[in-house]
Write an enzyme that holds these catalytic residues in place. Structure first.
Site, PDB file in Angstrom:
ATOM      1  N   TYR A  37     -14.071  -4.882 -12.732  1.00  0.00           N
ATOM      2  CA  TYR A  37     -13.700  -3.571 -12.149  1.00  0.00           C
ATOM      3  C   TYR A  37     -12.965  -2.635 -12.987  1.00  0.00           C
ATOM      4  O   TYR A  37     -13.078  -1.576 -13.180  1.00  0.00           O
ATOM      5  CB  TYR A  37     -12.996  -3.903 -10.691  1.00  0.00           C
ATOM      6  CG  TYR A  37     -12.529  -2.773  -9.903  1.00  0.00           C
ATOM      7  CD1 TYR A  37     -13.586  -2.320  -8.933  1.00  0.00           C
ATOM      8  CD2 TYR A  37     -11.326  -2.116 -10.236  1.00  0.00           C
ATOM      9  CE1 TYR A  37     -13.009  -1.369  -8.201  1.00  0.00           C
ATOM     10  CE2 TYR A  37     -11.067  -1.009  -9.525  1.00  0.00           C
ATOM     11  CZ  TYR A  37     -11.641  -0.716  -8.439  1.00  0.00           C
ATOM     12  OH  TYR A  37     -11.656   0.619  -8.013  1.00  0.00           O
ATOM     13  N   LEU A  84      -0.935   2.201  -9.938  1.00  0.00           N
ATOM     14  CA  LEU A  84      -0.164   2.081 -11.339  1.00  0.00           C
ATOM     15  C   LEU A  84      -1.318   2.537 -12.330  1.00  0.00           C
ATOM     16  O   LEU A  84      -2.499   1.863 -12.185  1.00  0.00           O
ATOM     17  CB  LEU A  84       0.457   0.867 -11.580  1.00  0.00           C
ATOM     18  CG  LEU A  84       1.829   0.632 -10.955  1.00  0.00           C
ATOM     19  CD1 LEU A  84       1.966  -0.834 -11.066  1.00  0.00           C
ATOM     20  CD2 LEU A  84       2.895   1.418 -11.233  1.00  0.00           C
ATOM     21  N   LYS A 115       3.573  -9.090 -12.668  1.00  0.00           N
ATOM     22  CA  LYS A 115       2.715  -8.059 -11.683  1.00  0.00           C
ATOM     23  C   LYS A 115       2.219  -9.320 -10.779  1.00  0.00           C
ATOM     24  O   LYS A 115       1.237  -9.858 -10.955  1.00  0.00           O
ATOM     25  CB  LYS A 115       1.705  -7.163 -12.309  1.00  0.00           C
ATOM     26  CG  LYS A 115       0.981  -6.610 -11.362  1.00  0.00           C
ATOM     27  CD  LYS A 115       0.088  -5.517 -12.200  1.00  0.00           C
ATOM     28  CE  LYS A 115      -0.566  -4.611 -11.404  1.00  0.00           C
ATOM     29  NZ  LYS A 115      -1.651  -5.120 -10.575  1.00  0.00           N
TER      30      LYS A 115
HETATM   31  P1  NAD Z   1      -2.896  -2.149  -9.438  1.00  0.00           P
HETATM   32  O1  NAD Z   1      -3.246  -3.421  -8.866  1.00  0.00           O
HETATM   33  O2  NAD Z   1      -3.441  -2.003 -10.729  1.00  0.00           O
HETATM   34  O3  NAD Z   1      -1.471  -1.733  -9.665  1.00  0.00           O
HETATM   35  C1  NAD Z   1      -0.606  -1.538  -8.464  1.00  0.00           C
HETATM   36  C2  NAD Z   1      -0.077  -2.422  -7.383  1.00  0.00           C
HETATM   37  O4  NAD Z   1       0.650  -3.463  -8.174  1.00  0.00           O
HETATM   38  C3  NAD Z   1       1.024  -2.076  -6.542  1.00  0.00           C
HETATM   39  O5  NAD Z   1       0.388  -1.581  -5.315  1.00  0.00           O
HETATM   40  C4  NAD Z   1       1.711  -3.494  -6.053  1.00  0.00           C
HETATM   41  O6  NAD Z   1       0.880  -4.121  -5.075  1.00  0.00           O
HETATM   42  C5  NAD Z   1       1.392  -4.276  -7.213  1.00  0.00           C
HETATM   43  N1  NAD Z   1       2.538  -4.778  -7.792  1.00  0.00           N
HETATM   44  C6  NAD Z   1       2.669  -6.114  -8.149  1.00  0.00           C
HETATM   45  N2  NAD Z   1       3.914  -6.444  -9.244  1.00  0.00           N
HETATM   46  C7  NAD Z   1       4.403  -5.096  -8.936  1.00  0.00           C
HETATM   47  C8  NAD Z   1       5.877  -5.094  -9.516  1.00  0.00           C
HETATM   48  N3  NAD Z   1       6.524  -5.806  -9.836  1.00  0.00           N
HETATM   49  N4  NAD Z   1       6.189  -3.715  -9.343  1.00  0.00           N
HETATM   50  C9  NAD Z   1       5.443  -2.883  -8.672  1.00  0.00           C
HETATM   51  N5  NAD Z   1       4.158  -2.850  -8.338  1.00  0.00           N
HETATM   52  C10 NAD Z   1       3.724  -4.106  -8.339  1.00  0.00           C
HETATM   53  O7  NAD Z   1      -3.392  -1.142  -8.775  1.00  0.00           O
HETATM   54  P2  NAD Z   1      -4.419  -1.074  -7.356  1.00  0.00           P
HETATM   55  O8  NAD Z   1      -4.627   0.488  -7.077  1.00  0.00           O
HETATM   56  O9  NAD Z   1      -3.488  -1.789  -6.438  1.00  0.00           O
HETATM   57  O10 NAD Z   1      -5.237  -1.963  -7.785  1.00  0.00           O
HETATM   58  C11 NAD Z   1      -6.420  -1.681  -8.702  1.00  0.00           C
HETATM   59  C12 NAD Z   1      -6.684  -3.211  -9.131  1.00  0.00           C
HETATM   60  O11 NAD Z   1      -7.238  -3.963  -8.119  1.00  0.00           O
HETATM   61  C13 NAD Z   1      -7.652  -3.037 -10.212  1.00  0.00           C
HETATM   62  O12 NAD Z   1      -7.221  -2.868 -11.480  1.00  0.00           O
HETATM   63  C14 NAD Z   1      -8.514  -4.219 -10.096  1.00  0.00           C
HETATM   64  O13 NAD Z   1      -7.979  -5.432 -10.748  1.00  0.00           O
HETATM   65  C15 NAD Z   1      -8.239  -4.765  -8.522  1.00  0.00           C
HETATM   66  N6  NAD Z   1      -9.607  -4.544  -7.840  1.00  0.00           N
HETATM   67  C16 NAD Z   1     -10.192  -5.468  -8.086  1.00  0.00           C
HETATM   68  C17 NAD Z   1     -11.704  -5.112  -7.440  1.00  0.00           C
HETATM   69  C18 NAD Z   1     -12.738  -6.244  -7.708  1.00  0.00           C
HETATM   70  O14 NAD Z   1     -13.889  -5.892  -7.065  1.00  0.00           O
HETATM   71  N7  NAD Z   1     -12.443  -7.302  -8.144  1.00  0.00           N
HETATM   72  C19 NAD Z   1     -11.769  -3.936  -6.670  1.00  0.00           C
HETATM   73  C20 NAD Z   1     -10.960  -2.913  -6.595  1.00  0.00           C
HETATM   74  C21 NAD Z   1      -9.729  -3.346  -7.003  1.00  0.00           C
END
Ligand code: NAD
Length: 327
Positions: A37, A84, A115
């Site tokens: 992704y 992020l 994270k």
């Molecule tokens: P992200 O997961 O890259 O980052 C934002 C999130 O990080 C925050 O909302 C929070 O939940 C989390 N987080 C965890 N620890 C944290 C900390 N210490 N401080 C601040 N935030 C923290 O962004 P996103 O928009 O939530 O999701 C995108 C990610 O989700 C993608 O990079 C992908 O890896 C995953 N995703 C995967 C699929 C799939 O089909 N496998 C589909 C959609 C999204």
């Protein structure tokens, strides 16, 4: 690539990413690994940067999370819950550092945090009492899941000080709980969860809190949305305050004086990540000084004062090690 090819590529990438997003955010059943992704999203961002006139408001590159399920009451976040930006290498981190310095000057320090791979939640306390718990949802509107979050034992129902505060954190399922849940599901002939993240999200988005109560979930608090009557100057102070008023805060968070220290932190945890009793998928790097957050501001999707370093996918890691070892 000419404009016509770019249009075709964007159409293809957006449709794939939308589909993967739906399975991940709505159904809690990912179709592809996160690294795949992330790879497609990086490609999408690159094409959109090369052809800014082809950017759209509904592109997965500007959307946060997924649609909000109608089964739950909707809540509007007073302060949006953003996503992020991502960094995939030491060079990406150095570039992030350069952008930060250009905006706020050289007097800069960072906080590195694990994270946690779970579900972002928002908790509202009025005079110290938990009154509302919600998912991030699409960043602006989330789902009200107060009843489910009340069952999580590391979430205080009443704080140690009577503050009014909105706290953000990651609700997650420890690896051991995940393994026993999947074992029980297997024995019952039910479909297993793909990973602890999906298990945590699936458990919290149940209508019956008795189910969440049985799932042994936990939460790390990692930031403050807003707070009444408490002046804070750094993010690190905020983490300490959260701990003082009763939240579980990761003891691994570290202040780093330079981006090279940040890079060293990411390298240490790339090695040690599997030793933890819960899953992490990277390191979050945040500018420490809160006044600098104000100056840096936000893009449409994420704060400019933070970024998420994503660990290399395990297969990629193995190849890199083999190259390093020359085998
Ligand atoms: P992200 O997961 O890259 O980052 C934002 C999130 O990080 C925050 O909302 C929070 O939940 C989390 N987080 C965890 N620890 C944290 C900390 N210490 N401080 C601040 N935030 C923290 O962004 P996103 O928009 O939530 O999701 C995108 C990610 O989700 C993608 O990079 C992908 O890896 C995953 N995703 C995967 C699929 C799939 O089909 N496998 C589909 C959609 C999204």
């Amino acid at each position: 690539m000419d404009k016509r090819e770019a249009e075709e590529t964007l159409k293809q990438l957006r449709s794939e990413l939308d589909d993967y997003g739906y399975h991940y955010y709505v159904l809690d059943k990912p179709k592809v690994p996160d690294a795949e992704y992330d790879r497609l999203m990086k490609q999408l961002l690159e094409v959109e940067e090369a052809f800014p006139e082809l950017k759209t408001d509904d592109s997965p590159s500007v959307r946060i999370g997924g649609p909000v399920a109608s089964a739950f009451k909707k809540v509007t976040h007073a302060v949006p819950m953003m996503s992020l930006s991502n960094a995939f290498s030491a060079d990406d981190l150095r570039q992030f550092d350069r952008r930060v310095r250009q905006a706020v000057g050289d007097d800069i320090s960072y906080v590195c945090e694990l994270k946690f791979d779970g579900l972002a939640v928002s908790l509202t306390y009025e005079n110290g009492l938990l009154t509302r718990g919600a998912t991030r949802g699409d960043g602006t509107i989330g789902e009200e899941i107060t009843g489910n979050l009340r069952t999580v034992s590391s979430i205080p129902l009443r704080l140690r000080e009577p503050v009014s505060i909105e706290v953000r954190g990651e609700a997650y399922m420890p690896k051991r709980s995940f393994e026993s849940l999947n074992k029980a599901k297997e024995e019952a002939g039910e479909e297993k969860f793909a990973n602890p993240r999906n298990a945590a999200a699936g458990s919290l988005r149940q209508l019956d809190p008795k189910i969440a109560a049985k799932r042994n979930l936990a939460m790390f608090a990692y930031s403050i949305g807003e707070v009444d009557g408490k002046a804070l100057t750094t993010h690190y102070e905020g983490l300490q305050f959260l701990n003082e008023i009763g939240f579980k805060v990761s003891q691994e968070a570290q202040e780093c004086a330079s981006i090279e220290d940040v890079i060293a932190f990411t390298e240490t945890w790339t090695e040690k990540r599997h030793d933890l009793p819960y899953e992490i998928d990277g390191i979050v790097i945040k500018v420490n000084n809160l006044a600098q957050h104000e100056t840096l501001g936000f893009t449409a999707k994420s704060p400019r004062w933070a970024t998420a370093y994503k660990f290399p996918a395990e297969e990629v890691l193995t190849v890199l090690r083999e190259i390093e070892l020359n085998v």
